[in-house]
Scaffold this motif. Structure first.
Motif, PDB file in Angstrom:
ATOM      1  N   SER A  84       0.849  -1.185   0.000  1.00 43.90           N
ATOM      2  CA  SER A  84       0.000   0.000   0.000  1.00 43.90           C
ATOM      3  C   SER A  84       0.880   1.228   0.000  1.00 43.90           C
ATOM      4  O   SER A  84       2.032   1.181   0.432  1.00 43.90           O
ATOM      5  CB  SER A  84      -0.916  -0.011   1.233  1.00 43.90           C
ATOM      6  OG  SER A  84      -1.819   1.067   1.194  1.00 43.90           O
ATOM      7  N   ASN A  95      -4.524  -1.886  -1.099  1.00 42.98           N
ATOM      8  CA  ASN A  95      -5.082  -0.540  -1.291  1.00 42.98           C
ATOM      9  C   ASN A  95      -3.996   0.443  -1.691  1.00 42.98           C
ATOM     10  O   ASN A  95      -2.856   0.350  -1.245  1.00 42.98           O
ATOM     11  CB  ASN A  95      -5.717  -0.040   0.003  1.00 42.98           C
ATOM     12  CG  ASN A  95      -6.904  -0.872   0.437  1.00 42.98           C
ATOM     13  OD1 ASN A  95      -7.423  -1.686  -0.317  1.00 42.98           O
ATOM     14  ND2 ASN A  95      -7.336  -0.664   1.666  1.00 42.98           N
ATOM     15  N   ASN A 145      -5.397   4.286   2.711  1.00 41.94           N
ATOM     16  CA  ASN A 145      -6.445   3.851   3.623  1.00 41.94           C
ATOM     17  C   ASN A 145      -6.590   4.843   4.775  1.00 41.94           C
ATOM     18  O   ASN A 145      -5.736   4.907   5.643  1.00 41.94           O
ATOM     19  CB  ASN A 145      -6.120   2.458   4.170  1.00 41.94           C
ATOM     20  CG  ASN A 145      -7.266   1.858   4.944  1.00 41.94           C
ATOM     21  OD1 ASN A 145      -8.414   2.235   4.757  1.00 41.94           O
ATOM     22  ND2 ASN A 145      -6.957   0.925   5.823  1.00 41.94           N
ATOM     23  N   TRP A 163      -8.721  -1.281  -3.208  1.00 43.60           N
ATOM     24  CA  TRP A 163      -9.241   0.070  -3.352  1.00 43.60           C
ATOM     25  C   TRP A 163      -8.145   0.992  -3.877  1.00 43.60           C
ATOM     26  O   TRP A 163      -6.964   0.804  -3.596  1.00 43.60           O
ATOM     27  CB  TRP A 163      -9.734   0.595  -1.999  1.00 43.60           C
ATOM     28  CG  TRP A 163     -10.730  -0.308  -1.328  1.00 43.60           C
ATOM     29  CD1 TRP A 163     -10.471  -1.202  -0.342  1.00 43.60           C
ATOM     30  CD2 TRP A 163     -12.133  -0.413  -1.600  1.00 43.60           C
ATOM     31  NE1 TRP A 163     -11.621  -1.866   0.017  1.00 43.60           N
ATOM     32  CE2 TRP A 163     -12.665  -1.397  -0.734  1.00 43.60           C
ATOM     33  CE3 TRP A 163     -12.995   0.237  -2.493  1.00 43.60           C
ATOM     34  CZ2 TRP A 163     -14.017  -1.744  -0.736  1.00 43.60           C
ATOM     35  CZ3 TRP A 163     -14.341  -0.110  -2.485  1.00 43.60           C
ATOM     36  CH2 TRP A 163     -14.840  -1.082  -1.622  1.00 43.60           C
ATOM     37  N   SER A 175      -8.345   5.318  -0.971  1.00 47.49           N
ATOM     38  CA  SER A 175      -9.261   5.154   0.152  1.00 47.49           C
ATOM     39  C   SER A 175      -8.925   6.219   1.185  1.00 47.49           C
ATOM     40  O   SER A 175      -7.824   6.242   1.727  1.00 47.49           O
ATOM     41  CB  SER A 175      -9.130   3.751   0.758  1.00 47.49           C
ATOM     42  OG  SER A 175      -9.983   3.604   1.870  1.00 47.49           O
ATOM     43  N   TRP A 199     -10.486   9.339   4.259  1.00 50.34           N
ATOM     44  CA  TRP A 199     -11.564   9.825   5.112  1.00 50.34           C
ATOM     45  C   TRP A 199     -12.147  11.096   4.514  1.00 50.34           C
ATOM     46  O   TRP A 199     -13.341  11.278   4.478  1.00 50.34           O
ATOM     47  CB  TRP A 199     -11.058  10.101   6.520  1.00 50.34           C
ATOM     48  CG  TRP A 199     -12.143  10.034   7.562  1.00 50.34           C
ATOM     49  CD1 TRP A 199     -12.404   9.007   8.409  1.00 50.34           C
ATOM     50  CD2 TRP A 199     -13.101  11.067   7.862  1.00 50.34           C
ATOM     51  NE1 TRP A 199     -13.467   9.325   9.218  1.00 50.34           N
ATOM     52  CE2 TRP A 199     -13.920  10.578   8.906  1.00 50.34           C
ATOM     53  CE3 TRP A 199     -13.348  12.345   7.365  1.00 50.34           C
ATOM     54  CZ2 TRP A 199     -14.974  11.314   9.453  1.00 50.34           C
ATOM     55  CZ3 TRP A 199     -14.404  13.079   7.898  1.00 50.34           C
ATOM     56  CH2 TRP A 199     -15.198  12.566   8.935  1.00 50.34           C
ATOM     57  N   TYR A 209     -10.795  -2.443  -7.002  1.00 50.05           N
ATOM     58  CA  TYR A 209     -12.082  -2.087  -6.430  1.00 50.05           C
ATOM     59  C   TYR A 209     -12.379  -0.639  -6.837  1.00 50.05           C
ATOM     60  O   TYR A 209     -11.992  -0.211  -7.906  1.00 50.05           O
ATOM     61  CB  TYR A 209     -12.077  -2.272  -4.919  1.00 50.05           C
ATOM     62  CG  TYR A 209     -11.784  -3.674  -4.428  1.00 50.05           C
ATOM     63  CD1 TYR A 209     -11.842  -4.784  -5.280  1.00 50.05           C
ATOM     64  CD2 TYR A 209     -11.434  -3.900  -3.111  1.00 50.05           C
ATOM     65  CE1 TYR A 209     -11.568  -6.061  -4.832  1.00 50.05           C
ATOM     66  CE2 TYR A 209     -11.157  -5.178  -2.637  1.00 50.05           C
ATOM     67  CZ  TYR A 209     -11.215  -6.265  -3.510  1.00 50.05           C
ATOM     68  OH  TYR A 209     -10.930  -7.526  -3.049  1.00 50.05           O
ATOM     69  N   SER A 210     -13.085   0.089  -6.011  1.00 50.22           N
ATOM     70  CA  SER A 210     -13.414   1.475  -6.353  1.00 50.22           C
ATOM     71  C   SER A 210     -12.153   2.310  -6.543  1.00 50.22           C
ATOM     72  O   SER A 210     -11.160   2.134  -5.833  1.00 50.22           O
ATOM     73  CB  SER A 210     -14.260   2.103  -5.245  1.00 50.22           C
ATOM     74  OG  SER A 210     -15.540   1.530  -5.216  1.00 50.22           O
ATOM     75  N   TRP A 221     -12.666   5.878  -2.479  1.00 48.73           N
ATOM     76  CA  TRP A 221     -13.553   5.585  -1.345  1.00 48.73           C
ATOM     77  C   TRP A 221     -13.343   6.706  -0.348  1.00 48.73           C
ATOM     78  O   TRP A 221     -12.235   6.935   0.126  1.00 48.73           O
ATOM     79  CB  TRP A 221     -13.173   4.256  -0.713  1.00 48.73           C
ATOM     80  CG  TRP A 221     -14.134   3.700   0.313  1.00 48.73           C
ATOM     81  CD1 TRP A 221     -14.926   2.607   0.162  1.00 48.73           C
ATOM     82  CD2 TRP A 221     -14.368   4.168   1.660  1.00 48.73           C
ATOM     83  NE1 TRP A 221     -15.655   2.371   1.306  1.00 48.73           N
ATOM     84  CE2 TRP A 221     -15.332   3.323   2.248  1.00 48.73           C
ATOM     85  CE3 TRP A 221     -13.877   5.225   2.409  1.00 48.73           C
ATOM     86  CZ2 TRP A 221     -15.800   3.498   3.548  1.00 48.73           C
ATOM     87  CZ3 TRP A 221     -14.343   5.427   3.711  1.00 48.73           C
ATOM     88  CH2 TRP A 221     -15.292   4.562   4.267  1.00 48.73           C
ATOM     89  N   THR A 222     -14.429   7.416  -0.005  1.00 55.44           N
ATOM     90  CA  THR A 222     -14.272   8.549   0.911  1.00 55.44           C
ATOM     91  C   THR A 222     -15.573   8.861   1.615  1.00 55.44           C
ATOM     92  O   THR A 222     -16.660   8.486   1.162  1.00 55.44           O
ATOM     93  CB  THR A 222     -13.765   9.797   0.153  1.00 55.44           C
ATOM     94  OG1 THR A 222     -13.443  10.826   1.075  1.00 55.44           O
ATOM     95  CG2 THR A 222     -14.811  10.297  -0.835  1.00 55.44           C
ATOM     96  N   GLN A 237     -18.267  -3.586  -4.502  1.00 58.31           N
ATOM     97  CA  GLN A 237     -16.918  -3.032  -4.403  1.00 58.31           C
ATOM     98  C   GLN A 237     -16.458  -2.281  -5.639  1.00 58.31           C
ATOM     99  O   GLN A 237     -15.436  -1.604  -5.600  1.00 58.31           O
ATOM    100  CB  GLN A 237     -15.909  -4.161  -4.140  1.00 58.31           C
ATOM    101  CG  GLN A 237     -16.131  -4.927  -2.850  1.00 58.31           C
ATOM    102  CD  GLN A 237     -15.254  -6.164  -2.796  1.00 58.31           C
ATOM    103  OE1 GLN A 237     -15.056  -6.855  -3.803  1.00 58.31           O
ATOM    104  NE2 GLN A 237     -14.713  -6.451  -1.617  1.00 58.31           N
ATOM    105  N   THR A 263     -16.968   5.152  -4.297  1.00 62.75           N
ATOM    106  CA  THR A 263     -17.796   4.719  -3.174  1.00 62.75           C
ATOM    107  C   THR A 263     -17.805   5.859  -2.165  1.00 62.75           C
ATOM    108  O   THR A 263     -16.772   6.212  -1.605  1.00 62.75           O
ATOM    109  CB  THR A 263     -17.252   3.437  -2.536  1.00 62.75           C
ATOM    110  OG1 THR A 263     -17.328   2.372  -3.492  1.00 62.75           O
ATOM    111  CG2 THR A 263     -18.064   3.058  -1.314  1.00 62.75           C
TER     112      THR A 263
END
Length: 593
Positions: free
Chosen positions: A283, A306, A309, A329, A332, A334, A351-352, A355-356, A380, A385
């Motif tokens: 990652s 990922n 993350n 992902w 990914s 926050w 995957y996506s 992502w958030t 996924q 996402t």
């Protein structure tokens, strides 16, 4: 470093005088008397100085200057020289210099700024006081840094290199700055603190900082053990890349940059035209980092897991960020906030792509999310996402250049009622088919957007030609608390199924999918849905209505007005044009064909 200490000064002088008397011939001859060693005879004292060779260091020129000075400082004739009465002369200026100064290094590698030079870099580190700067005078190597002091290493205008040959870096609550230099760390799988930090190239304890200032640091994990991480940070740590610096991390079985899982501040600052590259690691960035990317570049590619993350990203001032071709992902996060002509791409992730929980773009920014979901399930493989947050609303401002295309699943999937997303402009097309997925897995509902929260689409959002296997090719909102606001379809939109113009939104529910081109034994289903704000379940497709073309059988009077082809018609309510009357003629009605 060799020093002649004070208490041995007399002994060294006498030894040198004796050596001069015993030396073999050289072209230079000394006339004055020379002080003798203890026990020398009076006869020896009366002998003239003999010609001499180079001294023990092998430098004739140094001997000449030093010994000539010694001869001129010798005591006058007649002074006793026996063991009981001989007195040592005061040291000359040259002797003082010889005894107090270190032996010059022929090829020094490092220097403590304003101080001593050293033959090796590691010697300089060991001698450097807290807060000092070590200046590299040549390319250097190190066996590793175990630092409990603040230190700056400066490669100078030549940008000298430093290679880690054995261990990496253990930093204990201090600051380390690498400045104007190129640093390599290849195949290093442990810090010098092997009792615990033996699974990472670089580890920093709490309250540490690592700064690259106009410097490059390259870490390559090729050949290291399967549990080896690249950089591991603890609470309140900072990793700073500034002034066109580059941090490149490749080929680690574990993460490129990782936190310790605590609740302290973890800071990643990439500024001033700097670059962070993670390529083929597990990652790229793992943990709740606060990452500021300012006028700089971030590339996280080819991760086996990922791309990132959990990080908070502030991307600004023309920064370019890419999370592409990662094994799970993509980006990914926050939170993602983009301003000032910055761009983000998330392409070809398993995957996506993104992502958030929070996503904000100002009108000057660009976002490209394409061909994601290559290995994911239907849950996924959306392009984006979006998990939302009950506190923060998200907005993609009108004018932003947003392309969400050709993802295996939904273009955007909102995952909970807390989601609140406004999209001012975007192109969301050709998602949901599963064409890029290894198993052909596409979207089930909402090929363009699947919504569980609050969604508002502005008039500059083009959303068409998406596909979903169950309902709502372009847009689907779940029953319950979902709220969806959407505008009219745009002009110039073309439906790729039939190359006909899109004229409106149409219902596309599971039980009666839109169908304006029924095959044999199929029924057409074409019901328009006006734009607006809808609460609860909604399944829509940007499409066109039925078309009725009127054909005439038999003679047609010249004075009659032929009916034009009708388009945009619905199956409910039924509608058809009526042929007007013509005097002397009877219209027999319309027949289906």
């Amino acid at each position: 470093m060799t020093h002649v200490n004070q208490e041995n000064r007399t002994r060294s002088i006498k030894h040198r005088a004796t050596s001069l008397i015993a030396a073999s011939a050289l072209s230079l001859t000394l006339t004055p008397s020379i002080a003798l060693a203890e026990g020398a005879s009076d006869a020896q004292a009366q002998q003239p100085a003999q010609a001499f060779e180079a001294n023990e260091s092998g430098s004739a020129s140094e001997n000449q200057s030093i010994d000539q000075t010694d001869a001129s400082e010798a005591p006058e004739e007649g002074i006793a020289a026996d063991a009981n009465h001989a007195q040592d002369p005061e040291p000359s200026t040259s002797e003082q210099r010889l005894s107090d100064e270190p032996t010059p290094l022929s090829m020094p590698v490092a220097r403590i700024a304003g101080g001593a030079e050293f033959a090796t870099f590691d010697e300089a580190v060991a001698a450097a006081p807290d807060g000092s700067t070590i200046e590299l005078l040549a390319d250097a190597t190190t066996t590793g840094l175990n630092l409990s002091k603040n230190l700056t290493i400066d490669g100078g205008s030549a940008k000298h290199s430093l290679a880690f040959a054995d261990k990496g870096i253990a930093l204990w609550g201090k600051s380390l700055t690498l400045k104007n230099m190129n640093v390599t760390m290849n195949g290093v799988e442990s810090t010098p603190y092997t009792a615990e930090w033996n699974w990472s190239s670089i580890c920093a304890g709490a309250n540490s900082s690592i700064t690259l200032d106009n410097a490059s640091l390259s870490l390559d994990g090729s050949g290291t053990a399967g549990n080896t991480h690249a950089i591991y940070l603890c609470q309140n740590d900072k990793l700073n890349l500034q002034n066109a610096s580059t941090l490149s991390i490749k080929n680690y079985a574990q993460d490129a940059l990782e936190w310790d899982g605590g609740n302290g501040g973890y800071n990643l600052n990439i500024t001033g035209g700097s670059t962070y590259l993670s390529d083929h690691n597990r990652s790229g960035i793992v943990g709740t980092f606060y990452a500021t990317i300012d006028a700089s570049t971030v590339k996280v590619v080819n991760s086996t897991g990922n791309g990132s993350n959990g990080t908070y990203y502030a991307i600004k001032n023309g920064s370019k960020v890419a999370f592409d071709n990662n094994g799970a992902w993509g980006m990914s996060a926050w939170r993602i906030d983009m301003t000032g002509n910055s761009s983000l791409s998330a392409v070809n992730n398993a995957y996506s792509g993104v992502w958030t929980r929070v996503l904000n773009l100002d009108s000057s920014c660009a976002l490209t999310v394409e061909k994601n979901g290559t290995k994911g399930t239907a849950a996924q493989n959306a392009g984006i996402t979006f998990f939302g947050n009950g506190t923060y609303k998200s907005e993609i401002a009108q004018g932003a250049q947003v392309a969400i295309k050709n993802n295996a699943g939904c273009g955007i999937a909102t995952k909970q009622t807390a989601c609140n997303l406004t999209i001012g402009s975007a192109t969301i097309t050709n998602n949901g088919t599963g064409a890029v997925n290894a198993n052909g897995t596409g979207a089930q509902k909402g090929g363009g957007i699947y919504n569980m929260g609050t969604l508002a689409l502005g008039p500059s959002v083009e959303i068409c030609n998406n596909h979903a296997s169950i309902a709502g090719d372009d847009l689907y909102s779940e029953a319950g608390k979902a709220v969806t606001q959407f505008d009219k379809t745009g002009t110039g939109w073309i439906l790729d199924d039939c190359e006909e113009a899109i004229d409106s939104w149409y219902h596309d529910p599971q039980e009666n999918r839109w169908n304006a081109h029924p095959e044999a034994e199929e029924s057409a289903h074409v019901i328009t849905k006006a734009e607006g704000k809808i609460e609860g379940e909604l399944a829509l497709k940007a499409a066109h209505g039925l078309a009725v073309e009127y054909q005439y059988v038999g003679e047609f009077p010249a004075e009659a007005q032929k009916l034009e082809t009708e388009t945009g018609l619905q199956t409910l309510p039924y509608y058809a044009a009526i042929q007007g009357t013509v005097p002397g003629w009877t219209f027999d009605g319309c027949y289906t064909d």
